[in-house]
Write a protein that holds these residues in place. Structure first.
Motif, PDB file in Angstrom:
ATOM      1  N   MET A 152      11.168  23.864  72.204  1.00  0.00           N
ATOM      2  CA  MET A 152      11.077  23.522  71.737  1.00  0.00           C
ATOM      3  C   MET A 152       9.705  24.395  71.059  1.00  0.00           C
ATOM      4  O   MET A 152       8.746  24.149  70.491  1.00  0.00           O
ATOM      5  N   SER A 153       8.926  25.132  72.589  1.00  0.00           N
ATOM      6  CA  SER A 153       7.508  25.271  72.301  1.00  0.00           C
ATOM      7  C   SER A 153       7.602  26.342  72.183  1.00  0.00           C
ATOM      8  O   SER A 153       6.229  27.326  70.926  1.00  0.00           O
ATOM      9  N   ASP A 154       8.825  27.196  71.056  1.00  0.00           N
ATOM     10  CA  ASP A 154       9.300  28.727  70.913  1.00  0.00           C
ATOM     11  C   ASP A 154       9.164  27.983  69.141  1.00  0.00           C
ATOM     12  O   ASP A 154       9.136  29.201  68.753  1.00  0.00           O
ATOM     13  N   PHE A 155       8.718  27.576  68.176  1.00  0.00           N
ATOM     14  CA  PHE A 155       8.544  26.273  67.133  1.00  0.00           C
ATOM     15  C   PHE A 155       7.401  25.728  66.704  1.00  0.00           C
ATOM     16  O   PHE A 155       6.579  25.662  68.022  1.00  0.00           O
ATOM     17  N   MET A 156       7.004  26.324  65.563  1.00  0.00           N
ATOM     18  CA  MET A 156       5.815  25.726  64.936  1.00  0.00           C
ATOM     19  C   MET A 156       6.353  24.593  64.228  1.00  0.00           C
ATOM     20  O   MET A 156       6.849  24.865  63.152  1.00  0.00           O
ATOM     21  N   LYS A 157       5.789  23.438  64.135  1.00  0.00           N
ATOM     22  CA  LYS A 157       5.783  22.650  63.084  1.00  0.00           C
ATOM     23  C   LYS A 157       5.011  23.117  62.350  1.00  0.00           C
ATOM     24  O   LYS A 157       4.198  23.064  62.139  1.00  0.00           O
ATOM     25  N   VAL A 158       5.749  22.428  60.481  1.00  0.00           N
ATOM     26  CA  VAL A 158       5.271  22.994  59.548  1.00  0.00           C
ATOM     27  C   VAL A 158       4.933  21.755  58.212  1.00  0.00           C
ATOM     28  O   VAL A 158       4.585  21.607  57.415  1.00  0.00           O
ATOM     29  N   PHE A 159       5.905  20.655  58.573  1.00  0.00           N
ATOM     30  CA  PHE A 159       6.237  19.825  57.387  1.00  0.00           C
ATOM     31  C   PHE A 159       6.308  18.600  58.344  1.00  0.00           C
ATOM     32  O   PHE A 159       7.126  19.203  59.641  1.00  0.00           O
ATOM     33  N   SER A 160       6.228  17.258  58.388  1.00  0.00           N
ATOM     34  CA  SER A 160       6.098  16.156  58.655  1.00  0.00           C
ATOM     35  C   SER A 160       6.675  14.656  57.261  1.00  0.00           C
ATOM     36  O   SER A 160       5.242  15.369  56.610  1.00  0.00           O
ATOM     37  N   GLY A 161       7.731  14.510  57.131  1.00  0.00           N
ATOM     38  CA  GLY A 161       7.571  13.803  55.673  1.00  0.00           C
ATOM     39  C   GLY A 161       8.755  12.892  56.150  1.00  0.00           C
ATOM     40  O   GLY A 161       8.791  12.440  57.283  1.00  0.00           O
ATOM     41  N   THR A 162       9.130  11.817  55.415  1.00  0.00           N
ATOM     42  CA  THR A 162      10.030  11.084  55.297  1.00  0.00           C
ATOM     43  C   THR A 162      12.326  12.420  55.717  1.00  0.00           C
ATOM     44  O   THR A 162      10.928  13.255  55.426  1.00  0.00           O
ATOM     45  N   SER A 163      12.526  11.987  55.564  1.00  0.00           N
ATOM     46  CA  SER A 163      13.734  12.883  56.320  1.00  0.00           C
ATOM     47  C   SER A 163      14.838  12.884  54.510  1.00  0.00           C
ATOM     48  O   SER A 163      14.792  14.624  55.044  1.00  0.00           O
ATOM     49  N   ILE A 164      13.959  12.678  53.623  1.00  0.00           N
ATOM     50  CA  ILE A 164      14.593  13.279  52.570  1.00  0.00           C
ATOM     51  C   ILE A 164      13.817  14.415  52.142  1.00  0.00           C
ATOM     52  O   ILE A 164      14.515  15.255  52.084  1.00  0.00           O
ATOM     53  N   LEU A 165      12.736  14.345  52.376  1.00  0.00           N
ATOM     54  CA  LEU A 165      11.865  15.647  51.978  1.00  0.00           C
ATOM     55  C   LEU A 165      12.164  16.286  52.879  1.00  0.00           C
ATOM     56  O   LEU A 165      11.679  17.594  52.305  1.00  0.00           O
ATOM     57  N   VAL A 166      11.960  16.228  54.098  1.00  0.00           N
ATOM     58  CA  VAL A 166      12.174  16.881  55.458  1.00  0.00           C
ATOM     59  C   VAL A 166      13.241  17.831  55.385  1.00  0.00           C
ATOM     60  O   VAL A 166      13.677  18.891  55.186  1.00  0.00           O
ATOM     61  N   ASN A 167      14.290  17.003  54.591  1.00  0.00           N
ATOM     62  CA  ASN A 167      15.689  17.571  54.107  1.00  0.00           C
ATOM     63  C   ASN A 167      16.275  18.362  53.693  1.00  0.00           C
ATOM     64  O   ASN A 167      15.953  20.068  53.155  1.00  0.00           O
ATOM     65  N   ARG A 168      15.073  17.966  52.618  1.00  0.00           N
ATOM     66  CA  ARG A 168      15.180  19.579  50.870  1.00  0.00           C
ATOM     67  C   ARG A 168      14.122  20.861  51.566  1.00  0.00           C
ATOM     68  O   ARG A 168      14.587  21.320  50.708  1.00  0.00           O
ATOM     69  N   LEU A 169      13.572  20.394  52.176  1.00  0.00           N
ATOM     70  CA  LEU A 169      12.214  21.622  52.217  1.00  0.00           C
ATOM     71  C   LEU A 169      13.208  22.610  53.570  1.00  0.00           C
ATOM     72  O   LEU A 169      13.651  23.596  53.508  1.00  0.00           O
ATOM     73  N   ALA A 170      14.201  21.725  54.372  1.00  0.00           N
ATOM     74  CA  ALA A 170      14.264  22.443  54.712  1.00  0.00           C
ATOM     75  C   ALA A 170      16.040  23.020  54.400  1.00  0.00           C
ATOM     76  O   ALA A 170      16.562  25.004  54.719  1.00  0.00           O
ATOM     77  N   TYR A 171      16.472  22.488  53.408  1.00  0.00           N
ATOM     78  CA  TYR A 171      17.419  23.599  51.919  1.00  0.00           C
ATOM     79  C   TYR A 171      16.977  24.355  52.001  1.00  0.00           C
ATOM     80  O   TYR A 171      17.517  25.619  51.529  1.00  0.00           O
TER      81      TYR A 171
END
Length: 75
Positions: free
Chosen positions: A1-20
């Protein structure tokens, strides 16, 4: 996971929407659901416990979409 950067934290619904939304731009993402991981391990977590990660090389492509999404949800 060190090769990735966190761009957002939130509820499952919000995270899945942004991922889409990022997927539609061609930006691959990874979701880490700390709440579900904790439940499976027998303990719980508090707060914004779902994180969205992307590859740092995709950040420039994703930056505007992430900013627009954050503005939208803060209204």
């Amino acid at each position: 996971m060190s090769d990735f950067m966190k761009v957002f934290s939130g509820t499952s619904i919000l995270v899945n929407r942004l991922a889409y939304m990022l997927d539609e731009l061609g930006v691959a993402s990874m979701i880490k659901d700390n709440k579900e991981s904790g439940r499976l391990a027998g303990f719980g977590t508090l707060g914004q416990s779902v994180d969205l990660f992307i590859n740092p090389s995709d950040f420039d492509k994703a930056k505007e979409a992430i900013q627009n999404f954050e503005k939208e949800i803060s209204k």
